[in-house]
Write an enzyme that holds these catalytic residues in place. Structure first.
Site, PDB file in Angstrom:
ATOM      1  N   TYR A 309      -7.550   8.655  12.979  1.00 13.44           N
ATOM      2  CA  TYR A 309      -8.254   8.120  11.807  1.00 13.44           C
ATOM      3  C   TYR A 309      -7.676   8.620  10.485  1.00 13.44           C
ATOM      4  CZ  TYR A 309     -12.160   8.108  15.253  1.00 13.44           C
ATOM      5  OH  TYR A 309     -12.966   7.958  16.346  1.00 13.44           O
ATOM      6  N   CYS A 338       5.797  15.115  21.776  1.00 15.05           N
ATOM      7  CA  CYS A 338       6.959  14.276  21.474  1.00 15.05           C
ATOM      8  C   CYS A 338       6.477  12.983  20.841  1.00 15.05           C
ATOM      9  CB  CYS A 338       7.748  14.005  22.740  1.00 15.05           C
ATOM     10  SG  CYS A 338       8.631  15.458  23.240  1.00 15.05           S
TER      11      CYS A 338
END
Ligand code: PLP
Length: 419
Positions: A309, A338
């Site tokens: 968000y 990653c």
């Protein structure tokens, strides 16, 4: 012996020593205080999705709250903690967008009341011969919130029964023999009381459409907390004013239906966000051009709100002994995954920002604050990273309420077939 622990209200160094990092910490006293603050409502129904650890549910229960459940798993959690679905104020109510087989099975076996979000849910209960008390979640035709990820009403929201269809859904429920007894609206107006009064008015219209039998209304959740601190902090919600608007609506509804109607509230974050901390270790300090990075041993697999968000969490940095560190420099705080989006200092839309934090070195502790809601509950095993431990601070004592997951536990369900 207690060591000094800087500005934190707990000994982060001892926590890290005992349970390792990353580690979640919840303070029982904060949860209890927040529940007490909203206990003017007839029922405080904790939206357990925010933090569903069994021990946290048990703390909420002791403090007088009941819970909702949005899945079969959350129903089982509630039952395990001893919430009674058949109590006069049901200890647990199922409130989700759909019913799957596992949920239907549990609801039927334990008589869990259901807050339906579609006519199909009524049909599916009836097909199984299940007749539990029913409340209806209503989409009043408008929502609130800064993005579609948090907007819970309006034409683009998947939640609830569309307001124009409410009379037909209630009639169908009665025809099928259900005890149609309540209305629910979760719009999340937060501290926007002008908007909230529109939601209350929509509830009154829904009550008029509902007809006889209405015994309970739920104001939903969405009570905000201030994630920002100091000058940037938003004032605490005025719970008395919030309650006052809903109570006035309830009274108008009572005079409409001619009998008492109970008023529930269903907060998640308000009850647990500020109780929680994610305590991490800084594992790398890098300088790239003008930018300094602190790379942590926690990522969005632990706390996803910033990546999902662009949510803000207050951050403090401490020596390995828990002391506060002096000084300040702009820092990008990121995790080990990653994924370039694995950054705690970012805004909505994925724009990476910096935070002014003390200079630090590897091994120092970095604490993300107000992480008790939608923190551990939204964690995942992405990158095959184990779920972190959860600890409850109860009167100064650390109690492990979920041990760290082992790697073996991550792989346990997997099989390599004959290849
Ligand atoms: C139906 C319902 N009730 C209550 C809540 C709790 O919201 P909050 O944590 O903002 O109080 C949610 C959150 O998604 C919800 O979907």
């Amino acid at each position: 012996m207690e060591r000094p622990h800087g500005s934190l209200p707990f000994d982060a160094a001892r926590l890290a020593d005992e349970f390792g990092t990353p580690c979640w910490l919840y303070r029982r006293s904060v949860i209890e205080r927040r529940i007490a603050e909203v206990s003017c409502f007839d029922a405080v129904r904790f939206a357990q999705k925010a933090c569903s650890n069994l021990a946290v549910l048990a703390v909420a229960k002791k403090a007088g709250a009941v819970v909702d459940a949005v899945s079969a798993g959350e129903v089982v959690r509630a039952l395990r903690v001893g919430f009674d679905p058949k109590a006069p104020v049901p200890g647990v109510v199922y409130t989700a967008d759909i019913l799957d087989d596992a949920a239907l099975d549990l609801i039927g076996r334990h008589g869990v009341p259901v807050n339906v979000g579609s006519a199909d849910m009524l049909e599916q209960l009836a097909e199984r011969g299940i007749r539990v008390p029913i409340t209806v979640r209503v989409n009043p035709g408008f929502g609130h919130g800064h993005s579609s990820k948090v907007n819970t009403g309006g034409e683009l929201s998947k939640h609830g029964v569309w307001h124009e269809q409410l009379p037909a859904v209630v009639a169908r429920g009665r025809e099928l023999g259900f005890d149609m007894c309540g209305l629910h609206m979760h719009i999340g107006s937060g501290s926007d009381f002008e908007h909230l009064s529109q939601v209350c008015a929509a509830m009154e219209r829904a009550a008029a459409d509902f007809g006889p039998g209405l015994r309970t209304i739920s104001a939903g959740g969405g009570l905000p907390v201030s994630y920002r601190k100091g000058a940037e902090a938003t004032p605490r919600i005025d719970v008395a004013a919030y309650y006052g608007l809903w109570d006035a609506s309830r009274k108008r509804i009572e005079s409409l239906v001619g009998h008492p109607v109970s008023l529930e509230v269903e907060p998640g974050r308000y009850l647990v966000a500020e109780s929680g901390y994610l305590v991490t270790s800084i594992r790398a300090v890098k300088k790239q051009g003008k930018n300094v990075f602190y790379l942590l041993d926690a990522g969005f697999t632990d706390l996803v709100r910033p990546s999902f968000y662009g949510a803000y969490h207050h951050i403090t940095v401490h020596g390995r002994d828990g002391s506060d560190l002096p000084g300040s420099q702009p820092v990008i705080v990121a995790g080990p995954l990653c994924e370039s989006g694995d950054v705690f200092t970012q805004e909505e839309g994925g724009f990476v920002t910096t935070r002014d934090l003390p200079p630090a070195k590897t091994g120092d502790l970095l604490v993300l604050h107000d992480a008790g809601a939608y923190g551990a509950a939204m964690s995942s095993n992405y990158n095959s990273r184990p779920l972190a431990a959860e600890v409850l601070e109860d009167g100064g004592v650390f109690k492990e309420i979920r041990r760290r997951q082992t790697l073996e536990e991550i792989f346990r369900l997997e099989r390599i077939p004959e290849l």
